[in-house]
Structure formats: structure tokens, C-alpha cells
Enzyme design. Structure first.
Site, mmCIF file in Angstrom:
data_model
loop_
_atom_site.group_PDB
_atom_site.id
_atom_site.type_symbol
_atom_site.label_atom_id
_atom_site.label_comp_id
_atom_site.label_asym_id
_atom_site.label_seq_id
_atom_site.Cartn_x
_atom_site.Cartn_y
_atom_site.Cartn_z
ATOM 1 N N HIS A 160 0.834 -1.213 0.000
ATOM 2 C CA HIS A 160 0.000 0.000 0.000
ATOM 3 C C HIS A 160 0.865 1.258 0.000
ATOM 4 O O HIS A 160 0.442 2.307 0.490
ATOM 5 C CB HIS A 160 -0.961 0.018 1.202
ATOM 6 C CG HIS A 160 -1.807 -1.206 1.299
ATOM 7 N ND1 HIS A 160 -3.080 -1.282 0.789
ATOM 8 C CD2 HIS A 160 -1.536 -2.426 1.817
ATOM 9 C CE1 HIS A 160 -3.568 -2.505 1.002
ATOM 10 N NE2 HIS A 160 -2.639 -3.214 1.613
ATOM 11 N N LYS A 287 16.185 22.875 -9.420
ATOM 12 C CA LYS A 287 15.540 21.597 -9.711
ATOM 13 C C LYS A 287 16.410 20.630 -10.506
ATOM 14 O O LYS A 287 17.144 21.019 -11.404
ATOM 15 C CB LYS A 287 14.266 21.853 -10.528
ATOM 16 C CG LYS A 287 13.164 22.515 -9.736
ATOM 17 C CD LYS A 287 12.438 21.530 -8.852
ATOM 18 C CE LYS A 287 11.341 20.846 -9.648
ATOM 19 N NZ LYS A 287 10.616 19.896 -8.797
ATOM 20 N N GLU A 294 10.017 9.421 -15.402
ATOM 21 C CA GLU A 294 8.612 9.852 -15.574
ATOM 22 C C GLU A 294 8.094 9.462 -16.947
ATOM 23 O O GLU A 294 6.955 8.999 -17.103
ATOM 24 C CB GLU A 294 8.504 11.367 -15.387
ATOM 25 C CG GLU A 294 8.747 11.817 -13.956
ATOM 26 C CD GLU A 294 8.795 13.331 -13.853
ATOM 27 O OE1 GLU A 294 7.870 13.906 -13.289
ATOM 28 O OE2 GLU A 294 9.753 13.932 -14.346
#
Ligand code: ARG
Length: 460
Positions: A160, A287, A294
Site C-alpha cells: 500500500h 531543480k 517519468e
């Protein structure tokens, strides 16, 4: 063009297709990728015409040369395509006829674009599949290599998405490798069903020319020739299966990417993608984004969509070639090309991933990870599992209320609980070592898995 003379079917027609019909019908942008296979199929067909006594050896040499010339010109970008070149098959035939005149016009005897396109696509996919399989094997090999190096490094395994029980990083990496071995197996099965040559099936009913499809199949490197000419020109199940296998594999890669994204989340800080597989932000200087992972996660969607596109186009079509079938190539080529791209990028991303084993080990300090081990210790002492589960749960609830954790239990409290010296169980190495069985997370099991995977991958 004022008449239909540029078309392959000019005889029966007096008007050329309307421009918009021509635009709708053109598949050249997609099927020009088949030039290599189209010429190979042409050369094999020339062989069949020679065997049938319809071409001389000299004709065959000239036709073969012309086919090769056309192929070189197309590959070099020197071929002057005509608006009437509906697809790669018409362009190649027109090119050969332009070079050889009447002799070129003999090439298509006993052949249809219906059997030709089915042949070309099978050859093309069989070719790309070799690269895909090699690259998948490389990725699986990288996973196994890294798994072996981390056979004994503990990490919190999750269910989970939340910490569950300690496992080893090696065990987790092997799990991804096992999935890829099944994809390789699926691709191998697909190959046997795809290595069947449709050439010689003609438009639907073979021909009256005495061609030998088995000899043509052999010339093209197929395992065998079609058993039914109608099936050969009608079915596209090998494309569907190829895309289905690619979709399953793409899903596996997507889930691998999801794990990489989780581990490399700075909040967790278990790993870091190399700069070569990250990008910066156009606005935020600080960043470093994990775009490769992705995209690997996101691209699976289009492969699944390609599978849906193919199935939606095919369902309900009666047998026999239908022009709808022209829509088969774009999803098939997109799926396999996307899979190839993702596989290669993930191989590099996994190979260069910096793993912080100390951070993973530190995350295993969470004592809750050992609750199941405690319950099982009670079971080993004779308690029924349900009771052991309840007693462990009650202990955790009480500790929670007291703002304490399992690590704060005194030796006396461990005695009372029924697991003397229980604090020794709150340790990742002990927890993992206590599961030495085949298929489990222990270092020995991971070594065993790596050996088995290496043997399988060498065979796959
Ligand atoms: N471009 C066609 C395709 O990809 C080739 C076959 C055309 N056959 C025909 N009868 N119009 O399916």
C-alpha cells in the site's frame, strides 16, 4: 494528372482519384519504413517467378539489380516519389518499372499488395523484435548485476505504498528482472507464430502461375509458409500479439520507473538518478527532475492505447483484405519503437543510479517493520496466529498511547509479552536472515535468484 495512367490499376479506370481521396489513402509516410523488407520480398518473388519458368536467369539478375537500386535511392533520399505513390509497394514497383520498362512490369505477376504488405510487416517486426529482445536482456542484466551487488542490503519493503517489512534491495531488483524474463518468453512465443510467410497468397486465392510459397518463405528466412491464403492476407493477430506483449512489457517498465521515482524522491533520499537521465527546470534553478523515469512511466499508456487502436480497427472486419487494415502499421510501429526507446533509457538510468544503502538501512530502524516478526515469534512459541496478531497489535496500541516504541521495551516487558530478548528481532539483518527460503528476501536467496536469472537470460 488528367487520367488514371499513373495508378497501378489504370486499365479499368478513366479518372484519377480525387486529391482528398489520394491524401486519405496514402500510407507512404508510415510504410516507407518497410523499404528494406519490400525489396527483400521483391527479390524472393523474382526467385519464385524464375522457378515457375516465368522469368529467365538474366531477367532475374536485372530485376534484382533494379530492386536494389531503388532501395539504395530511397534510403539515400534520392528517390523521386510521385503523388501517385500510394504506399511503399507502389513506389518500389514504379521505380523498378521506370528503370526496366516491360521487364519491370513483370515483377508483380502472381503477387498482390495484400500478400506483400503482410509479408513486409512480419519481416519488419521480426527484425525490430531482435533488437527489443537484446535490449530487454541488457536491462534485465543490469538489474541482476545491481541486485547481486545489493543482495544483503536491507530496505523497507512496502505494501500500500507504506513501510511493511524489511527486504533486501537485491530482492526488489530481482522482482523487476523476473517480470522481464516473462516478457522475453512472450516475445519468443510470438516469434514462432510470426515467422510464417504470407507471400504467394496473392490477393486472396494464390495464383495460377505455379509459384512455390514454401521456397519463397525459405528465401526470406521465415520458418514456414502460410497454410491458408485467405488467413494469410486477412489476419493481423501477429501485430496485435506483438503490441500486447509490448504493452505488458511497457507496463512492467512503467512500474520499474515508478519505483525509481519513489526511491529518488529527495524526501526519501534512497537513490539519485544520474544527471544524464535528469533534466533541469526552465524557471527553478535548484531543480533536478527525473524525466527519464517519468516518461518511462507515462509511455506505457500509449503502448496500451496502440493495442486498443489495433483491436478496435480489426474487430468486426470480415476476412479478406480490407483497406481498414492499412491502419495496422502506425500503432504497431509506434508500440514497438516506444518500447525500444524506454528500454534503452531505463537501462542507462538503472545502470548509473546512485544508491544510498545507508539511507535505506536507516529507514529500516522503524520498529513497526518488525511487528510481523514478533507475531510469528509468538506463533513459534505455540500461540495461534490470530491471537499472536491481536497481542502484538495491542502492544503497539499501548506503546503508541504511552508515546513509546518497541525499542523502549524493557527485558521484563519482553518476557511478559512472551518473546524474551525480543529486541534482537528489531533488526533488518536478523529479520532478513530469518527468511532463508527459496524466493524470499535473504542474501542467499537473492544470490540464488541472480544465478537463475543469469542462466535464463543467456537462453532467452
Ligand atoms: N497500403 C496498403 C496497406 O498497407 C497495401 C495494400 C493495399 N492493397 C489494396 N488492395 N489496396 O494495407
Amino acid at each position: 494528372m488528367t487520367d488514371a495512367s499513373g495508378e497501378l490499376w489504370a486499365g479499368r479506370f478513366s479518372t484519377p482519384p480525387a486529391l482528398e481521396a489520394q491524401v486519405l489513402g496514402r500510407s507512404l509516410e508510415v510504410d516507407r519504413q518497410l523499404v528494406f523488407e519490400d525489396v527483400a520480398a521483391g527479390i524472393a518473388h523474382v526467385g519464385a517467378l524464375v522457378d515457375a519458368g516465368l522469368l529467365s536467369g538474366d531477367d532475374a539478375v536485372r530485376l534484382t539489380d533494379a530492386l536494389e537500386q531503388v532501395r539504395s535511392a530511397i534510403l539515400a533520399g534520392d528517390f523521386a516519389f510521385d503523388p501517385a505513390d500510394e504506399d511503399i509497394h507502389s513506389a518500389v514497383e514504379r521505380g523498378v518499372t521506370a528503370l526496366l520498362g516491360d521487364l519491370g512490369a513483370k515483377l508483380h505477376a502472381g503477387r498482390s499488395r495484400n500478400d506483400l504488405v503482410a509479408t513486409d510487416v512480419r519481416l519488419h517486426l521480426l527484425g525490430i523484435q531482435r533488437t527489443v529482445v537484446a535490449d530487454l536482456r541488457t536491462l534485465a542484466g543490469v538489474l541482476v548485476e545491481r541486485a547481486r551487488a545489493h543482495a544483503a542490503d536491507p530496505m523497507p519493503g512496502t505494501t500500500h505504498g507504506r513501510a511493511a517489512q524489511p527486504i533486501t534491495l537485491g530482492h526488489h531488483l530481482c522482482a523487476h528482472a523476473w517480470a522481464l524474463t516473462r516478457d522475453l518468453d512472450r516475445f519468443a512465443g510470438w516469434r514462432t507464430r510470426t515467422s510464417v510467410s504470407p507471400l504467394g497468397a496473392g490477393a486472396i486465392a494464390t495464383s495460377t502461375l505455379g509459384l512455390d510459397p514454401a521456397a519463397t518463405a525459405e528465401r526470406l528466412g521465415f520458418d514456414r509458409a502460410f497454410e491458408n491464403s485467405l488467413d494469410a492476407v486477412s489476419d493481423r493477430d501477429v501485430l496485435q500479439e506483438c503490441v500486447a506483449v509490448a504493452a505488458i512489457c511497457g507496463t512492467h517498465l512503467s512500474r520499474l520507473a515508478a519505483d525509481l521515482l519513489r526511491w529518488t524522491d529527495p524526501v526519501l533520499g534512497w537513490a539519485e538518478l544520474d544527471e544524464a537521465y535528469s533534466t533541469g527546470s526552465s524557471m527553478m534553478p535548484q531543480k533536478r527532475n527525473p524525466d527519464t523515469a517519468e516518461l518511462a512511466r507515462g509511455k506505457a499508456a500509449r503502448i496500451t492505447a496502440d493495442f486498443v487502436t489495433l483491436g478496435a480497427m480489426l474487430q468486426g472486419l470480415p476476412l479478406g483484405y480490407q483497406r481498414d487494415l492499412q491502419e495496422d502499421k502506425e500503432p504497431a510501429f509506434d508500440a514497438i519503437g516506444t518500447l525500444l526507446n524506454v528500454t534503452q533509457a531505463l537501462s542507462g538510468g538503472v545502470a548509473t543510479l546512485r544508491i544510498d544503502t545507508a539511507a535505506m538501512r536507516a529507514a529500516c530502524r522503524d520498529p513497526a517493520l518488525y511487528a510481523t516478526d514478533l507475531a510469528e515469534a509468538l506463533v513459534k512459541a505455540g500461540a495461534p496466529f490470530r491471537e499472536a496478531h491481536r497481542r502484538t497489535g495491542e502492544l503497539l496500541k499501548r506503546l503508541d498511547a504511552e508515546s513509546r516504541s518497541l525499542r523502549d521495551l524493557t527485558p521484563q516487558e519482553w518476557e511478559t509479552f512472551g518473546v524474551p530478548g525480543g529486541d534482537a528481532l528489531l533488526d533488518p539483518d536478523a529479520s532478513i536472515a530469518a527468511r532463508p527460503g527459496v524466493g524470499g528476501p535473504s542474501p542467499a536467496s537473492v544470490e540464488h535468484q541472480c544465478d537463475a536469472l543469469e542462466r535464463l537470460l543467456a537462453l532467452a
